[in-house]
Design a protein around this motif. Structure first.
Motif, PDB file in Angstrom:
ATOM      1  N   GLN A 200       0.676  -1.328   0.469  1.00  0.00           N
ATOM      2  CA  GLN A 200       0.079   0.145  -0.381  1.00  0.00           C
ATOM      3  C   GLN A 200       0.967   0.950   0.080  1.00  0.00           C
ATOM      4  OE1 GLN A 200      -2.811   0.186  -0.011  1.00  0.00           O
ATOM      5  NE2 GLN A 200      -3.250  -2.090  -0.771  1.00  0.00           N
ATOM      6  N   ALA A 201       2.240   1.115  -0.765  1.00  0.00           N
ATOM      7  CA  ALA A 201       2.548   2.324  -0.795  1.00  0.00           C
ATOM      8  C   ALA A 201       2.265   3.180  -2.288  1.00  0.00           C
ATOM      9  CB  ALA A 201       3.772   2.604  -0.361  1.00  0.00           C
ATOM     10  N   PRO A 202       1.818   3.257  -3.782  1.00  0.00           N
ATOM     11  CA  PRO A 202       1.926   3.242  -4.860  1.00  0.00           C
ATOM     12  C   PRO A 202       2.743   4.660  -5.030  1.00  0.00           C
ATOM     13  CG  PRO A 202      -0.734   3.974  -3.722  1.00  0.00           C
ATOM     14  CD  PRO A 202       0.380   3.550  -2.826  1.00  0.00           C
ATOM     15  N   VAL A 203       2.618   5.592  -4.659  1.00  0.00           N
ATOM     16  CA  VAL A 203       3.157   6.804  -4.928  1.00  0.00           C
ATOM     17  C   VAL A 203       5.157   6.016  -5.181  1.00  0.00           C
ATOM     18  CG1 VAL A 203       4.859   8.675  -4.441  1.00  0.00           C
ATOM     19  CG2 VAL A 203       2.302   8.367  -4.107  1.00  0.00           C
ATOM     20  N   HIS A 204       5.655   5.223  -3.494  1.00  0.00           N
ATOM     21  CA  HIS A 204       6.684   5.331  -3.986  1.00  0.00           C
ATOM     22  C   HIS A 204       7.262   3.954  -5.337  1.00  0.00           C
ATOM     23  CE1 HIS A 204      10.635   3.526  -1.555  1.00  0.00           C
ATOM     24  NE2 HIS A 204      10.285   2.473  -1.728  1.00  0.00           N
ATOM     25  N   TYR A 205       6.003   2.590  -4.890  1.00  0.00           N
ATOM     26  CA  TYR A 205       6.142   1.679  -6.086  1.00  0.00           C
ATOM     27  C   TYR A 205       6.087   2.205  -7.695  1.00  0.00           C
ATOM     28  CZ  TYR A 205       7.229  -1.135  -2.033  1.00  0.00           C
ATOM     29  OH  TYR A 205       7.243  -1.609  -0.868  1.00  0.00           O
ATOM     30  N   TYR A 206       4.858   3.304  -7.902  1.00  0.00           N
ATOM     31  CA  TYR A 206       4.672   2.634  -9.338  1.00  0.00           C
ATOM     32  C   TYR A 206       5.995   4.319  -9.818  1.00  0.00           C
ATOM     33  CZ  TYR A 206       0.530   0.206  -9.592  1.00  0.00           C
ATOM     34  OH  TYR A 206      -0.218  -0.675  -9.168  1.00  0.00           O
ATOM     35  N   ALA A 207       6.326   5.036  -8.678  1.00  0.00           N
ATOM     36  CA  ALA A 207       7.969   6.077  -8.981  1.00  0.00           C
ATOM     37  C   ALA A 207       9.008   4.736  -9.435  1.00  0.00           C
ATOM     38  CB  ALA A 207       7.852   7.223  -7.592  1.00  0.00           C
ATOM     39  N   LEU A 208       9.192   4.680  -8.546  1.00  0.00           N
ATOM     40  CA  LEU A 208      10.528   3.099  -8.941  1.00  0.00           C
ATOM     41  C   LEU A 208       9.773   2.834 -10.623  1.00  0.00           C
ATOM     42  CD1 LEU A 208      11.516   1.586  -5.870  1.00  0.00           C
ATOM     43  CD2 LEU A 208      12.462   3.238  -7.182  1.00  0.00           C
ATOM     44  N   LEU A 209       8.974   2.273 -10.421  1.00  0.00           N
ATOM     45  CA  LEU A 209       9.057   1.891 -12.309  1.00  0.00           C
ATOM     46  C   LEU A 209       8.860   2.387 -13.096  1.00  0.00           C
ATOM     47  CD1 LEU A 209       7.426  -0.869 -13.843  1.00  0.00           C
ATOM     48  CD2 LEU A 209       5.132  -0.027 -13.023  1.00  0.00           C
ATOM     49  N   ALA A 210       8.754   3.694 -12.861  1.00  0.00           N
ATOM     50  CA  ALA A 210       8.341   4.842 -13.453  1.00  0.00           C
ATOM     51  C   ALA A 210       9.837   4.741 -14.257  1.00  0.00           C
ATOM     52  CB  ALA A 210       7.325   5.953 -13.725  1.00  0.00           C
ATOM     53  N   LEU A 211      10.285   5.657 -13.352  1.00  0.00           N
ATOM     54  CA  LEU A 211      11.757   5.424 -13.111  1.00  0.00           C
ATOM     55  C   LEU A 211      13.263   4.490 -13.486  1.00  0.00           C
ATOM     56  CD1 LEU A 211      13.094   7.943 -11.884  1.00  0.00           C
ATOM     57  CD2 LEU A 211      14.189   7.048 -10.363  1.00  0.00           C
ATOM     58  N   THR A 212      12.158   2.853 -13.745  1.00  0.00           N
ATOM     59  CA  THR A 212      12.958   2.676 -13.932  1.00  0.00           C
ATOM     60  C   THR A 212      13.391   2.404 -15.917  1.00  0.00           C
ATOM     61  OG1 THR A 212      13.464   0.968 -12.006  1.00  0.00           O
ATOM     62  CG2 THR A 212      13.446   0.082 -13.833  1.00  0.00           C
ATOM     63  N   PHE A 213      11.888   3.029 -16.044  1.00  0.00           N
ATOM     64  CA  PHE A 213      11.581   3.070 -17.283  1.00  0.00           C
ATOM     65  C   PHE A 213      12.278   4.041 -17.931  1.00  0.00           C
ATOM     66  CE2 PHE A 213       9.171  -0.752 -17.378  1.00  0.00           C
ATOM     67  CZ  PHE A 213       9.001  -1.558 -18.656  1.00  0.00           C
ATOM     68  N   LEU A 214      12.026   4.965 -17.519  1.00  0.00           N
ATOM     69  CA  LEU A 214      12.912   6.191 -17.890  1.00  0.00           C
ATOM     70  C   LEU A 214      14.428   6.216 -18.146  1.00  0.00           C
ATOM     71  CD1 LEU A 214      12.226   9.445 -18.437  1.00  0.00           C
ATOM     72  CD2 LEU A 214      12.733   9.832 -16.113  1.00  0.00           C
ATOM     73  N   VAL A 215      14.924   5.390 -17.049  1.00  0.00           N
ATOM     74  CA  VAL A 215      16.536   5.368 -17.060  1.00  0.00           C
ATOM     75  C   VAL A 215      16.449   4.326 -18.182  1.00  0.00           C
ATOM     76  CG1 VAL A 215      18.048   4.848 -15.431  1.00  0.00           C
ATOM     77  CG2 VAL A 215      17.070   5.640 -14.847  1.00  0.00           C
ATOM     78  N   ILE A 216      16.118   3.435 -18.441  1.00  0.00           N
ATOM     79  CA  ILE A 216      16.922   2.790 -19.486  1.00  0.00           C
ATOM     80  C   ILE A 216      16.069   3.001 -20.849  1.00  0.00           C
ATOM     81  CG2 ILE A 216      15.891   0.425 -20.732  1.00  0.00           C
ATOM     82  CD1 ILE A 216      15.484  -0.425 -17.502  1.00  0.00           C
ATOM     83  N   CYS A 217      15.143   3.728 -20.759  1.00  0.00           N
ATOM     84  CA  CYS A 217      15.048   4.008 -22.129  1.00  0.00           C
ATOM     85  C   CYS A 217      15.709   5.131 -23.001  1.00  0.00           C
ATOM     86  CB  CYS A 217      13.437   4.273 -22.524  1.00  0.00           C
ATOM     87  SG  CYS A 217      12.394   2.485 -22.358  1.00  0.00           S
ATOM     88  N   TYR A 218      15.844   6.208 -21.849  1.00  0.00           N
ATOM     89  CA  TYR A 218      16.458   7.404 -22.384  1.00  0.00           C
ATOM     90  C   TYR A 218      17.722   6.946 -22.792  1.00  0.00           C
ATOM     91  CZ  TYR A 218      18.315  12.791 -22.508  1.00  0.00           C
ATOM     92  OH  TYR A 218      19.083  13.406 -21.722  1.00  0.00           O
ATOM     93  N   GLY A 219      18.442   6.335 -21.366  1.00  0.00           N
ATOM     94  CA  GLY A 219      20.050   6.664 -21.944  1.00  0.00           C
ATOM     95  C   GLY A 219      19.795   5.435 -23.085  1.00  0.00           C
ATOM     96  N   THR A 220      19.418   4.443 -23.366  1.00  0.00           N
ATOM     97  CA  THR A 220      19.611   3.765 -24.232  1.00  0.00           C
ATOM     98  C   THR A 220      19.578   4.265 -25.558  1.00  0.00           C
ATOM     99  OG1 THR A 220      18.130   1.974 -23.718  1.00  0.00           O
ATOM    100  CG2 THR A 220      18.607   1.993 -25.834  1.00  0.00           C
ATOM    101  N   SER A 221      18.074   5.224 -25.642  1.00  0.00           N
ATOM    102  CA  SER A 221      17.863   6.693 -27.078  1.00  0.00           C
ATOM    103  C   SER A 221      19.006   7.574 -27.243  1.00  0.00           C
ATOM    104  CB  SER A 221      16.445   7.330 -26.925  1.00  0.00           C
ATOM    105  OG  SER A 221      16.774   8.445 -25.962  1.00  0.00           O
ATOM    106  N   ARG A 222      19.499   7.876 -26.215  1.00  0.00           N
ATOM    107  CA  ARG A 222      20.685   9.035 -26.352  1.00  0.00           C
ATOM    108  C   ARG A 222      21.372   8.104 -27.112  1.00  0.00           C
ATOM    109  NH1 ARG A 222      20.064  13.844 -25.563  1.00  0.00           N
ATOM    110  NH2 ARG A 222      22.834  14.108 -25.984  1.00  0.00           N
ATOM    111  N   ILE A 223      22.088   6.274 -26.501  1.00  0.00           N
ATOM    112  CA  ILE A 223      23.192   5.872 -27.867  1.00  0.00           C
ATOM    113  C   ILE A 223      22.788   5.642 -29.315  1.00  0.00           C
ATOM    114  CG2 ILE A 223      23.918   3.731 -28.223  1.00  0.00           C
ATOM    115  CD1 ILE A 223      23.899   3.335 -24.869  1.00  0.00           C
ATOM    116  N   VAL A 224      20.951   5.512 -29.433  1.00  0.00           N
ATOM    117  CA  VAL A 224      21.066   5.756 -30.674  1.00  0.00           C
ATOM    118  C   VAL A 224      21.236   7.185 -31.421  1.00  0.00           C
ATOM    119  CG1 VAL A 224      18.675   5.695 -32.435  1.00  0.00           C
ATOM    120  CG2 VAL A 224      19.486   3.467 -30.069  1.00  0.00           C
TER     121      VAL A 224
END
Lengths: 232, 215
Positions: B177-201
């Motif tokens: 029961q801590a949505p802010v915490h876990y969904y933020a972590l989820l979003a952040l994980t995707f953000l880091v991976i996708c942003y990083g890869t898109s920079r390389i591209v």
């Protein structure tokens, strides 16, 4: 035994029609909002103030690099916590899952439309910008009177495919329980086990609407095409 | 911490494998489909166009539902959610990759093809050894960007019940029961991976753009 009549039998026909209308409603509102946000953010990225440009770029990178479904859950769970109680009341009455879907779709697409706007500016070229500036127009005047018109006409093909994407994306609203076409057909399938008619119907809705949108946009593109540009 | 680790392990086990397997299977099929789309035999070209247009006009989740329903009807055995998602994502990406490969192939001058034929290569060899290697290099950024979209789309498999990262997050959130915490972590994980890869591209794109290119 495949029974197609479940698609129009007494309560189902009406339910499916309502679901279809809801799909249209979500898509249409998201189109308008994403176009407004998208052009706004796109202009921010061209603004003469560096801070504004950074804000625009951050917006684009955030909403482009997080999956749509993750954004939807994020908005769905977290927005109500930061909203004031009165606003919450209104939104929950209207159906928070619908509002959350519209907000998410609009933000997600606004990032992609902002990218279109940026490439549109590149296509239009720096020469025209300098010409506008040297004729004494302010930044805002030149955007308003010269670029906005040219821009919309330049990015029309990109907007068309973005509109189709939004329409398809509205199907993900089922994940938070919005009773749109995908959700309702799923439910109907679970109740009747008539998966074939149900899947055919839902696919037909998305296919015909996607083709319809593409067809209409093609007509619009032809009407508003900038004369003399290559590829027309 | 424990929770985040199990979220990450779901990411690696489901989202990453789904994406990599789907892309690896879709690419060769898409190359074949692209040549089918450019084929002189009309019905092949038309069939490919219909496939590409249909898949591109449908939501991925619909494709998953279809696979989930049809494959058991043909094979007589039920299909796991993971396999349904994998097959659906592959079929879906084939449609998008086909268009990328087609435009990549069309950007190579037809003189190249004529020259290859003149040296005695067969049509297949000319495509395999002359056209595709050059086209692949040119379309690599577009293919990678599309693969990133496939990676983001892998979260949609949660709707048919694949226990991937989004699903895992929902389960953990139901317990903690801590949505802010876990969904933020989820979003952040995707953000880091996708942003990083898109920079390389993007870096890659600028490198490729620097090569002398035939207009």
């Amino acid at each position: 035994m495949v029974d197609w009549s479940i698609l129009w039998q007494a309560p189902n026909g009406k339910t499916l029609l309502e679901a279809l209308l809801l799909t249209f409603q979500i898509a249409a509102i998201s189109w308008v909002l994403s176009l407004i946000f998208g052009i706004g953010v796109g202009l921010l990225r061209e603004a003469p103030i560096a801070t504004l440009r950074v804000v625009g770029t951050v917006h684009v990178e955030i909403f482009r690099n997080i999956p749509l479904l993750v954004q939807l859950f994020f908005v769905y769970f977290i927005f109500p916590r930061i909203l004031p109680a009165s606003a919450k009341h209104v939104l929950f009455d209207y159906g928070w899952e619908i509002v959350a879907s519209i907000i998410t779709l609009s933000l997600y697409s606004s990032a992609k439309i902002a990218e279109l706007v940026k490439s549109g500016f590149n296509t239009i070229g720096a020469g025209l910008r300098m010409a506008a500036a040297s004729s004494g127009l302010t930044w805002w005047q030149s955007q308003r009177h010269i670029f906005l018109n040219l821009l919309l006409r330049t990015i029309a093909p990109g907007l068309a495919s973005e509109f189709v994407t939004i329409f398809k994306g509205s199907s993900l609203a089922m994940a938070v329980g919005v009773a749109e076409t995908t959700y309702v057909t799923r439910q109907l399938g679970t109740e009747t086990f008539q998966w074939l008619p149900v899947n055919v119907y839902a696919s037909a809705v998305y296919l015909f609407c996607a083709w319809g949108i593409a067809g209409v946009m093609l007509l619009v593109e032809k009407r508003i095409a900038i004369p003399g540009r290559i590829g027309e | 911490m424990q929770e985040y680790l199990s979220m990450l392990s779901a990411l690696l086990r489901y989202n990453v494998t789904l994406t990599l397997l789907a892309v690896a299977m879709a690419l060769p099929i898409a190359c074949a489909c692209a040549f089918g789309r450019l084929s002189r035999i009309r019905w092949i070209a038309i069939a490919m166009r219909v496939y590409v247009n249909t898949l591109r006009s449908m939501p991925l989740v619909m494709v998953m539902f279809w696979i989930y329903m049809i494959v058991p009807m043909i094979s007589g055995r039920s299909l796991s959610a993971y396999w349904s998602a994998l097959i659906a994502l592959t079929c879906f990406e084939v449609a998008y990759f086909t268009e990328i490969v087609r435009s990549g192939v069309q950007s190579i001058s037809s003189n190249q093809f004529a020259a290859a034929l003149a040296t005695g290569l067969s049509r297949f060899q000319a495509a395999r050894y002359v056209i595709i290697p050059q086209a692949l290099q040119r379309m690599l950024p577009a293919l990678l960007t599309q693969s990133l979209i496939a990676f983001q789309d892998s979260t949609i498999s949660s709707i048919i019940g694949v226990p991937e990262m989004l699903q895992e997050t929902t389960i953990i959130n139901a317990r903690e029961q801590a949505p802010v915490h876990y969904y933020a972590l989820l979003a952040l994980t995707f953000l880091v991976i996708c942003y990083g890869t898109s920079r390389i591209v993007r870096h890659m794109e600028s490198r490729i753009g620097a090569y002398p290119r035939k207009s």
